[in-house]
Design a protein around this motif. Structure first.
Motif, PDB file in Angstrom:
ATOM      1  N   UNK A  92      41.722 -41.409 -69.244  1.00 44.07           N
ATOM      2  CA  UNK A  92      42.194 -41.243 -70.618  1.00 44.07           C
ATOM      3  C   UNK A  92      43.470 -40.413 -70.583  1.00 44.07           C
ATOM      4  N   UNK A  93      44.311 -40.644 -71.549  1.00 43.61           N
ATOM      5  CA  UNK A  93      45.569 -39.904 -71.615  1.00 43.61           C
ATOM      6  C   UNK A  93      45.273 -38.451 -71.971  1.00 43.61           C
ATOM      7  N   UNK A  94      45.782 -37.561 -71.153  1.00 36.67           N
ATOM      8  CA  UNK A  94      45.609 -36.132 -71.420  1.00 36.67           C
ATOM      9  C   UNK A  94      46.827 -35.564 -72.144  1.00 36.67           C
ATOM     10  N   UNK A  95      47.887 -36.340 -72.228  1.00 33.31           N
ATOM     11  CA  UNK A  95      49.066 -35.911 -72.960  1.00 33.31           C
ATOM     12  C   UNK A  95      50.282 -36.727 -72.570  1.00 33.31           C
ATOM     13  N   UNK A  96      51.270 -36.738 -73.462  1.00 35.61           N
ATOM     14  CA  UNK A  96      52.571 -37.338 -73.147  1.00 35.61           C
ATOM     15  C   UNK A  96      53.641 -36.313 -73.514  1.00 35.61           C
ATOM     16  N   UNK A  97      54.790 -36.445 -72.897  1.00 41.42           N
ATOM     17  CA  UNK A  97      55.912 -35.554 -73.204  1.00 41.42           C
ATOM     18  C   UNK A  97      57.203 -36.362 -73.251  1.00 41.42           C
ATOM     19  N   UNK A  98      57.900 -36.189 -74.354  1.00 43.39           N
ATOM     20  CA  UNK A  98      59.236 -36.781 -74.521  1.00 43.39           C
ATOM     21  C   UNK A  98      60.108 -35.662 -75.067  1.00 43.39           C
ATOM     22  N   UNK A  99      61.133 -35.300 -74.334  1.00 45.93           N
ATOM     23  CA  UNK A  99      62.024 -34.251 -74.835  1.00 45.93           C
ATOM     24  C   UNK A  99      63.226 -34.906 -75.509  1.00 45.93           C
ATOM     25  N   UNK A 100      63.987 -34.104 -76.194  1.00 44.61           N
ATOM     26  CA  UNK A 100      65.183 -34.622 -76.861  1.00 44.61           C
ATOM     27  C   UNK A 100      66.183 -35.168 -75.856  1.00 44.61           C
ATOM     28  N   UNK A 101      66.132 -34.672 -74.625  1.00 45.11           N
ATOM     29  CA  UNK A 101      67.052 -35.159 -73.599  1.00 45.11           C
ATOM     30  C   UNK A 101      66.568 -36.452 -72.952  1.00 45.11           C
ATOM     31  N   UNK A 102      65.304 -36.841 -73.202  1.00 43.50           N
ATOM     32  CA  UNK A 102      64.728 -38.046 -72.598  1.00 43.50           C
ATOM     33  C   UNK A 102      65.052 -39.314 -73.380  1.00 43.50           C
ATOM     34  N   UNK A 103      65.758 -39.199 -74.470  1.00 45.54           N
ATOM     35  CA  UNK A 103      65.964 -40.361 -75.330  1.00 45.54           C
ATOM     36  C   UNK A 103      67.253 -40.214 -76.120  1.00 45.54           C
ATOM     37  N   UNK A 104      67.656 -41.279 -76.766  1.00 46.55           N
ATOM     38  CA  UNK A 104      68.863 -41.255 -77.598  1.00 46.55           C
ATOM     39  C   UNK A 104      68.602 -41.986 -78.914  1.00 46.55           C
ATOM     40  N   UNK A 105      67.442 -41.712 -79.485  1.00 37.02           N
ATOM     41  CA  UNK A 105      67.056 -42.384 -80.726  1.00 37.02           C
ATOM     42  C   UNK A 105      67.803 -41.800 -81.922  1.00 37.02           C
ATOM     43  N   UNK A 106      67.697 -42.479 -83.043  1.00 38.40           N
ATOM     44  CA  UNK A 106      68.413 -42.117 -84.254  1.00 38.40           C
ATOM     45  C   UNK A 106      68.038 -40.707 -84.720  1.00 38.40           C
ATOM     46  N   UNK A 107      69.020 -39.827 -84.874  1.00 38.25           N
ATOM     47  CA  UNK A 107      68.715 -38.488 -85.380  1.00 38.25           C
ATOM     48  C   UNK A 107      68.056 -38.577 -86.759  1.00 38.25           C
ATOM     49  N   UNK A 108      67.007 -37.794 -86.966  1.00 36.64           N
ATOM     50  CA  UNK A 108      66.327 -37.775 -88.259  1.00 36.64           C
ATOM     51  C   UNK A 108      65.170 -38.741 -88.343  1.00 36.64           C
ATOM     52  N   UNK A 161      64.164 -41.711 -85.423  1.00 38.71           N
ATOM     53  CA  UNK A 161      63.618 -41.999 -84.102  1.00 38.71           C
ATOM     54  C   UNK A 161      63.368 -40.752 -83.278  1.00 38.71           C
ATOM     55  N   UNK A 162      64.102 -39.704 -83.546  1.00 39.69           N
ATOM     56  CA  UNK A 162      63.938 -38.452 -82.794  1.00 39.69           C
ATOM     57  C   UNK A 162      62.556 -37.851 -83.029  1.00 39.69           C
ATOM     58  N   UNK A 163      61.852 -38.314 -84.060  1.00 40.63           N
ATOM     59  CA  UNK A 163      60.513 -37.800 -84.364  1.00 40.63           C
ATOM     60  C   UNK A 163      59.497 -38.157 -83.269  1.00 40.63           C
ATOM     61  N   UNK A 164      59.878 -39.023 -82.328  1.00 40.78           N
ATOM     62  CA  UNK A 164      58.979 -39.299 -81.204  1.00 40.78           C
ATOM     63  C   UNK A 164      58.831 -38.069 -80.317  1.00 40.78           C
ATOM     64  N   UNK A 165      59.701 -37.078 -80.499  1.00 38.72           N
ATOM     65  CA  UNK A 165      59.632 -35.854 -79.691  1.00 38.72           C
ATOM     66  C   UNK A 165      58.742 -34.790 -80.343  1.00 38.72           C
ATOM     67  N   UNK A 166      58.186 -35.076 -81.516  1.00 36.48           N
ATOM     68  CA  UNK A 166      57.379 -34.073 -82.217  1.00 36.48           C
ATOM     69  C   UNK A 166      55.946 -34.039 -81.697  1.00 36.48           C
ATOM     70  N   UNK A 167      55.315 -32.869 -81.749  1.00 34.06           N
ATOM     71  CA  UNK A 167      53.912 -32.761 -81.340  1.00 34.06           C
ATOM     72  C   UNK A 167      52.986 -33.669 -82.167  1.00 34.06           C
ATOM     73  N   UNK A 168      53.311 -33.869 -83.436  1.00 34.30           N
ATOM     74  CA  UNK A 168      52.466 -34.713 -84.297  1.00 34.30           C
ATOM     75  C   UNK A 168      52.389 -36.139 -83.750  1.00 34.30           C
ATOM     76  N   UNK A 169      53.516 -36.709 -83.363  1.00 33.84           N
ATOM     77  CA  UNK A 169      53.513 -38.068 -82.816  1.00 33.84           C
ATOM     78  C   UNK A 169      52.880 -38.091 -81.430  1.00 33.84           C
ATOM     79  N   UNK A 170      53.309 -37.204 -80.562  1.00 31.55           N
ATOM     80  CA  UNK A 170      52.831 -37.208 -79.183  1.00 31.55           C
ATOM     81  C   UNK A 170      51.343 -36.875 -79.079  1.00 31.55           C
TER      82      UNK A 170
END
Length: 188
Positions: free
Chosen positions: A108-124, A126-135
């Motif tokens: 089972x997944x114990x966690x995922x991590x995506x930092x702001x430097x790991x992606x170039x999604x739309x500010x405001x 797509x960048x929400x993929x880096x939030x604890x709520x999504x992850x």
């Protein structure tokens, strides 16, 4: 008439000297900072491994490569296998997204991590993929649950950022599928 070619030559030589000086300065700065940049990347990777597999002792990770795929096996303080960590990439709206995934010993997944430097999604958005709520939604999930809710899965997409959300989900699912195929090799 002879003055024009001499002026052009003078300007070309001056421009060449400035370019040479700029290149030398940039090269010097690169040489001075490259070791620190590498050290920072290594420290960040270690931090992510610990974050996505918290049951593992931070000094216990052992690297293992299978068919070009890099895994980090984690062990608890007693030396017991706690799980493993790997990195996957997905293609989001703004480009590639790098996801660090932790899998516990129950697969089972114990966690995922995506930092702001790991992606170039739309500010405001797509960048929400880096939030604890999504992850945090990924914790405890299995490969079968690795779909967006609209597709019958367990992960809520970020409103107005479905492409980014879906890219992460698909990348994690592909990573889990590859892990399951290579599991016997990894455990050797």
């Amino acid at each position: 008439m002879n003055e024009l070619p001499q002026k052009i030559l003078k300007y070309c030589i001056t421009l060449f000297i400035f370019c040479l000086a700029a290149a030398a300065i940039l090269s010097g700065v690169n040489m001075m900072t490259s070791k620190r940049i590498i050290a920072n990347r290594i420290a960040e990777a270690k931090r992510k491994r610990q974050k996505v597999l918290p049951r593992a002792d931070k000094e216990s990770f052992q690297e293992k490569e299978i068919d070009g795929k890099q895994y980090f096996l984690g062990f608890d303080k007693n030396g017991e296998f706690a799980g493993l960590v790997f990195e996957v990439k997905g293609l989001g709206f703004g480009g590639p997204i790098s996801v660090t995934v932790g899998v516990d010993k129950e697969d089972k997944i114990s966690g995922i991590a995506i930092s702001k430097l790991d992606q170039s999604e739309t500010p405001g958005l797509g960048i929400k993929i880096t939030t604890p709520k999504f992850q945090g939604q990924f914790n405890g999930k299995t490969e079968k649950e690795m779909k967006l809710k609209k597709d019958g899965g367990a992960i809520d997409a970020i409103t107005a950022a479905t492409i980014s959300s879906n890219a992460v989900v698909k990348a994690v699912r592909r990573g889990l599928q590859l892990y399951k195929r290579q599991k016997s090799e990894i455990s050797k």
